[in-house]
Design a protein around this motif. Structure first.
Motif, PDB file in Angstrom:
ATOM      1  N   ASP A 154      -7.436  31.949  -4.044  1.00  0.00           N
ATOM      2  CA  ASP A 154      -8.187  30.802  -3.943  1.00  0.00           C
ATOM      3  C   ASP A 154      -9.445  31.248  -3.555  1.00  0.00           C
ATOM      4  N   THR A 155     -10.581  30.071  -3.451  1.00  0.00           N
ATOM      5  CA  THR A 155     -11.816  30.314  -2.923  1.00  0.00           C
ATOM      6  C   THR A 155     -11.998  31.108  -1.704  1.00  0.00           C
ATOM      7  N   SER A 156     -10.851  30.720  -0.818  1.00  0.00           N
ATOM      8  CA  SER A 156     -11.204  31.403   0.531  1.00  0.00           C
ATOM      9  C   SER A 156     -10.697  32.562   0.707  1.00  0.00           C
ATOM     10  N   GLY A 157     -10.021  33.287  -0.513  1.00  0.00           N
ATOM     11  CA  GLY A 157      -9.566  34.425  -0.568  1.00  0.00           C
ATOM     12  C   GLY A 157      -7.868  34.599   0.091  1.00  0.00           C
ATOM     13  N   GLU A 158      -7.306  33.446   0.025  1.00  0.00           N
ATOM     14  CA  GLU A 158      -5.832  33.390   0.115  1.00  0.00           C
ATOM     15  C   GLU A 158      -5.262  33.531  -1.046  1.00  0.00           C
ATOM     16  N   SER A 290      -3.874  33.737   9.836  1.00  0.00           N
ATOM     17  CA  SER A 290      -4.784  33.242  10.827  1.00  0.00           C
ATOM     18  C   SER A 290      -4.405  32.970  12.204  1.00  0.00           C
ATOM     19  N   GLN A 310     -14.304  36.225   9.250  1.00  0.00           N
ATOM     20  CA  GLN A 310     -14.744  35.886   8.007  1.00  0.00           C
ATOM     21  C   GLN A 310     -14.219  36.521   6.799  1.00  0.00           C
ATOM     22  N   VAL A 311     -13.244  35.911   6.394  1.00  0.00           N
ATOM     23  CA  VAL A 311     -12.254  36.542   5.561  1.00  0.00           C
ATOM     24  C   VAL A 311     -12.842  36.551   4.162  1.00  0.00           C
ATOM     25  N   GLU A 313     -10.893  38.669   1.506  1.00  0.00           N
ATOM     26  CA  GLU A 313      -9.684  38.366   0.891  1.00  0.00           C
ATOM     27  C   GLU A 313      -8.292  38.847   1.687  1.00  0.00           C
ATOM     28  N   GLN A 351     -12.071  41.867   5.824  1.00  0.00           N
ATOM     29  CA  GLN A 351     -13.466  41.720   5.558  1.00  0.00           C
ATOM     30  C   GLN A 351     -13.890  42.774   4.255  1.00  0.00           C
ATOM     31  N   SER A 353     -13.062  43.677  -0.105  1.00  0.00           N
ATOM     32  CA  SER A 353     -11.981  43.347  -1.299  1.00  0.00           C
ATOM     33  C   SER A 353     -11.023  44.322  -1.656  1.00  0.00           C
TER      34      SER A 353
END
Ligand SMILES: Nc1ncnc2c1ncn2[C@@H]1O[C@H](COP(=O)(O)OP(=O)(O)OP(=O)(O)O)[C@@H](O)[C@H]1O
Ligand SMILES: O=c1[nH]cc([C@@H]2O[C@H](CO)[C@@H](O)[C@H]2O)c(=O)[nH]1
Length: 376
Positions: A154-158, A290, A310-311, A313, A351, A353
């Motif tokens: 998703d947009t937050s990398g989860e 988290s 600051q994740v 992914e 931090q 990808s």
């Protein structure tokens, strides 16, 4: 120095020394030398006819090496329609990720895995070797496809959803393990993931227990964690996330109404860890994303909050955590102190990808821990 030690010292000095020369130097018969060499070979201290001595400092990682493909969604994900994404490819596989992270932390590491005779397999092994892991024991299987992992984030990398195409690991038989045992037997520590089939895992756990080799297990997913035997005596440490921990605690032996409530109404993390320990594991680390991690084991019980991050992914955070713990305990720290190393390694990996951060090294790890203890 006993005879075996004398022979080993001579072989270390000159790996090509003959049995006759050794016999002359020590003052025993050639056949007696042959007997000692056979015994050292059986123990795995000597790996073969070329008298290559084993490296007792190696950490052996056994399990998956995949090609990871991760699609990071640009907007909130909508089902049954086309979602704009940014795709990144990297090497993956739990055992491989841990091996790479350890090599980055200057720990001598060897990877035992199976890949197909395809481009992906070639690339994954070559890249892993380039990052400092010994891949000489990896097995290439003709006609098989290298494992692949495809995740939608998703947009937050989860992770929103992921696909594991890993039939190749069904071919990792107990016979393959036996075949490689002389290499594994001399390891300082063995790490396995549950990409391995049940019978292979069972044999690995039994042999590590018999031969007193510390064994760490990453359960990979709640589905794959079901492959572990009920009796986990011989497993030194296990690293489930909450979903996997619930699955590991959920054996037919533990199913009563209290336990069902504990799992599904309000998860009691320390009780869940306690039930896993009853299966025979010495140290249980439940990673809680988290929130952080809960340790329950021979050194007591403690919760450690995660490092605010600051994740980019999340893929591989758990693998990096495990590698950090291995770094800590192999550098003579307690399991409790090692938690700081685990949290720091996960923080660094979150931090990037990549599934394992190429920025993970000893200097960065120590810097992160110093900042953590200063409260930065
Ligand atoms: N959003 C986050 N912020 C800070 N730390 C995090 C975050 N997510 C994970 N971590 C750190 O990483 C550790 C492992 O994460 P997690 O519990 O998600 O493992 P996992 O599900 O096994 O991960 P994976 O399967 O992706 O490797 C956590 O204990 C925590 O220290
Ligand atoms: O079944 C599996 N799913 C995912 C992985 C790997 O997990 C890594 C993230 O923790 C990722 O690299 C993926 O390949 C695996 O080895 N087996």
């Amino acid at each position: 120095m006993d005879r075996e030690q004398q022979i080993l010292a001579l072989i270390r000095q000159n790996p090509f020394i003959s049995q006759n020369e050794m016999a002359g130097l020590i003052g025993i018969s050639r056949s007696a030398v042959a007997g000692y060499i056979a015994s050292l070979t059986k123990k795995g201290t000597i790996r073969g006819r070329a008298y290559v001595t084993s490296d007792e400092h190696t950490v052996f990682c056994i399990g998956g090496a995949n090609l990871d493909s991760k699609a990071l969604s640009k907007h909130a994900i909508r089902l049954a329609t086309s979602n704009p994404v940014t795709v990144t490819e990297s090497c993956g596989g739990v055992a491989r990720n841990i091996a790479e992270a350890l090599a980055g932390l200057a720990c001598p590491t060897s990877l035992l895995t199976v890949v197909g005779d395809d481009k992906a397999g070639q690339w994954v092994l070559e890249e892993t070797r380039r990052r400092g892991v010994d891949v000489s024991q990896a097995i290439v299987l003709n006609g098989e496809n290298t494992g692949s992992y495809t995740a939608l984030l998703d947009t937050s990398g989860e992770m929103f959803l992921a696909f594991a195409n890993m039939d190749i690991y069904d071919k990792f038989s107990p016979a393959m393990l036996r075949d490689k045992w002389s290499h594994i037997a001399s390891a300082k520590l063995v790490i396995a993931d549950t990409n391995l089939p049940s019978d292979t895992l069972e044999e690995l756990i039994r042999r590590c227990q018999e031969e007193n080799i510390p064994l760490f297990i990453d359960p990979v997913s709640s589905e794959k964690s079901k492959k572990l035997p009920t009796d986990l005596t011989g497993v030194t440490a296990i690293f489930p996330n909450l979903e996997e921990a619930v699955q590991l605690a959920h054996t037919p032996l533990t199913m009563n109404q209290d336990v069902i409530d504990m799992f599904y109404v309000e998860p009691d993390h320390s009780k869940i860890a306690g039930i896993i320990r009853e299966r025979g594991v010495k140290h249980v680390f439940i990673t809680l994303g988290s929130q952080g991690v809960l340790y329950v084991g021979e050194e007591g019980q403690q919760f450690f909050p995660s490092i605010p991050t600051q994740v980019i992914e999340v893929t591989g955070a758990g693998d990096a955590f495990l590698a950090g713990i291995v770094y800590g305990v192999t550098h003579d720290h307690t399991y409790l102190t090692a938690c700081e190393y685990g949290l720091a390694a996960a923080h660094i990996t979150l931090q990037t990808s990549e599934s394992t951060s190429s920025d993970l090294n000893e200097e960065r790890l120590h810097l992160t821990i110093n900042n953590m203890t200063k409260g930065d």
